[in-house]
Design an enzyme around this catalytic site. Structure first.
Site, PDB file in Angstrom:
ATOM      1  N   ASP A  54      11.585   5.657   2.913  1.00  0.00           N
ATOM      2  CA  ASP A  54      12.076   5.629   1.541  1.00  0.00           C
ATOM      3  C   ASP A  54      13.155   4.558   1.497  1.00  0.00           C
ATOM      4  O   ASP A  54      14.162   4.663   2.200  1.00  0.00           O
ATOM      5  CB  ASP A  54      12.649   6.994   1.156  1.00  0.00           C
ATOM      6  CG  ASP A  54      13.157   7.054  -0.278  1.00  0.00           C
ATOM      7  OD1 ASP A  54      13.381   5.994  -0.892  1.00  0.00           O
ATOM      8  OD2 ASP A  54      13.351   8.178  -0.791  1.00  0.00           O
ATOM      9  N   ASN A  81       7.275  -4.571  -0.059  1.00  0.00           N
ATOM     10  CA  ASN A  81       6.381  -4.423  -1.201  1.00  0.00           C
ATOM     11  C   ASN A  81       6.803  -3.303  -2.144  1.00  0.00           C
ATOM     12  O   ASN A  81       6.504  -3.350  -3.340  1.00  0.00           O
ATOM     13  CB  ASN A  81       4.953  -4.172  -0.702  1.00  0.00           C
ATOM     14  CG  ASN A  81       4.041  -3.661  -1.790  1.00  0.00           C
ATOM     15  OD1 ASN A  81       3.630  -4.389  -2.680  1.00  0.00           O
ATOM     16  ND2 ASN A  81       3.730  -2.355  -1.746  1.00  0.00           N
ATOM     17  N   SER A 132       7.653 -10.306  -5.063  1.00  0.00           N
ATOM     18  CA  SER A 132       8.360 -10.441  -6.327  1.00  0.00           C
ATOM     19  C   SER A 132       7.368 -10.193  -7.462  1.00  0.00           C
ATOM     20  O   SER A 132       6.598  -9.241  -7.439  1.00  0.00           O
ATOM     21  CB  SER A 132       9.007 -11.831  -6.422  1.00  0.00           C
ATOM     22  OG  SER A 132       9.694 -11.999  -7.634  1.00  0.00           O
ATOM     23  N   TYR A 146      13.243  -4.805 -15.280  1.00  0.00           N
ATOM     24  CA  TYR A 146      12.352  -5.205 -14.191  1.00  0.00           C
ATOM     25  C   TYR A 146      12.524  -6.696 -13.907  1.00  0.00           C
ATOM     26  O   TYR A 146      12.648  -7.102 -12.745  1.00  0.00           O
ATOM     27  CB  TYR A 146      10.914  -4.886 -14.564  1.00  0.00           C
ATOM     28  CG  TYR A 146       9.895  -5.276 -13.521  1.00  0.00           C
ATOM     29  CD1 TYR A 146       9.892  -4.670 -12.273  1.00  0.00           C
ATOM     30  CD2 TYR A 146       8.922  -6.236 -13.794  1.00  0.00           C
ATOM     31  CE1 TYR A 146       8.956  -5.022 -11.304  1.00  0.00           C
ATOM     32  CE2 TYR A 146       7.981  -6.590 -12.842  1.00  0.00           C
ATOM     33  CZ  TYR A 146       7.999  -5.987 -11.603  1.00  0.00           C
ATOM     34  OH  TYR A 146       7.073  -6.340 -10.641  1.00  0.00           O
ATOM     35  N   LYS A 150      13.796  -8.520 -10.381  1.00  0.00           N
ATOM     36  CA  LYS A 150      12.993  -9.508  -9.664  1.00  0.00           C
ATOM     37  C   LYS A 150      13.683 -10.875  -9.623  1.00  0.00           C
ATOM     38  O   LYS A 150      13.539 -11.612  -8.642  1.00  0.00           O
ATOM     39  CB  LYS A 150      11.598  -9.612 -10.294  1.00  0.00           C
ATOM     40  CG  LYS A 150      10.740  -8.369 -10.085  1.00  0.00           C
ATOM     41  CD  LYS A 150      10.539  -8.054  -8.606  1.00  0.00           C
ATOM     42  CE  LYS A 150       9.573  -6.892  -8.397  1.00  0.00           C
ATOM     43  NZ  LYS A 150       9.370  -6.572  -6.963  1.00  0.00           N
TER      44      LYS A 150
END
Length: 278
Positions: A54, A81, A132, A146, A150
């Protein structure tokens, strides 16, 4: 010697598909996820260790790396990922959800990377792939948080690549987008359903959702396409920093990187600005 990759977020999506792809190319894979019960299918593959990791739990990160080294002897590559996307208007998103977005997509990547660096430094070798998004190159409404996570990941990855280049460790960024077969959209939609509604934004939201629906219908890329690019980035032996993983996002990437600032902003506002919503 067979090489080994540790991949985070392998319960579904790019992580799960990349696990299978690396195995088919003859790699050992440490397939990690928060809930190992989701990894039963992967555990049946040869040369795969399914173990818990985690990205918000430092102890689980250390344990996963230790288990992978114990099983396979060493780790040659890391694929960060694991991640998810908040969808919705910024003002309607709670501070708790905003923190979680960065805890997973940014600080989680940093935690896993920090934990594996001593092993890579000892080996004087290692490849780090940070997954990304097109949303780390250009921005879109309704996913401002989001995008922010990124963009942070892109900046971190680029700067880190300079720090590690003299140690035999390579950092790379893979930028996918427009993949129709992942569960990412389902998760984002579930997150959006928990946000409060603010009537003033409704015309803009309705217009934006219609545009996204059109874009969704044009998407052709698959998880396998992205898995191949991740594998190529790990194995091509170059110091290339960024890889655009899907053709779907290339027009927007070109608009961001190959036109002037004014041209890019005008192009995006024509699609997503107030005039487009009116």
């Amino acid at each position: 010697m067979t090489k080994t990759v540790l991949i985070t977020g392998c319960s579904s999506g790019f992580g799960k598909t990349a696990t299978g792809y690396f195995v088919r190319q003859g790699w050992n894979v440490i397939a990690t996820m928060r809930n190992i019960s989701d990894g039963k299918e992967l555990a049946e593959l040869d040369n795969v260790l399914v173990t818990r990791l985690d990205v918000e739990d430092p102890a689980s990160i250390a344990s996963a790396i230790e288990a992978g080294i114990e099983r396979f002897g060493r780790i040659d590559a890391l694929v960060n990922n694991a991640g998810y996307g908040l969808f919705g208007i910024f003002e309607a998103t709670s501070p708790e959800k905003i923190k979680e977005q960065f805890d997973v997509n940014v600080f989680g990547v940093m935690s896993v990377t920090r934990a594996i660096l001593p092993h890579f430094r000892t080996n004087k070798a290692g490849v780090i792939i940070n997954v990304s998004s097109g949303a780390g190159v250009f921005t879109l409404p309704m996913i401002s948080l989001y995008c922010a996570s990124k963009f942070a990941l892109e900046g971190f990855s680029e700067a880190l690549s300079y720090e590690l280049s003299g140690l035999g460790i390579t950092v790379k960024v893979v930028e996918p987008g427009g993949v129709i077969s992942t569960k990412f959209g389902q998760r984002s939609g579930a997150e959006a359903g928990q946000a409060q509604s603010i009537p003033d934004y409704e015309p803009f939201v309705t217009s934006s959702l219609a545009i996204f629906e059109t874009m969704r219908g044009q998407r052709l890329a698959t998880e396998e396409d992205v898995a191949k690019v991740i594998h190529d980035a790990v194995t091509d032996g170059t110091d290339q920093l960024r890889y655009v993983a899907t053709d779907d996002i290339k027009p927007l990437v070109r608009a961001r990187r190959e036109t002037s600032e004014a041209e890019y902003i005008q192009f995006m506002r024509s699609k997503f600005g107030a005039s487009a919503a009116s």
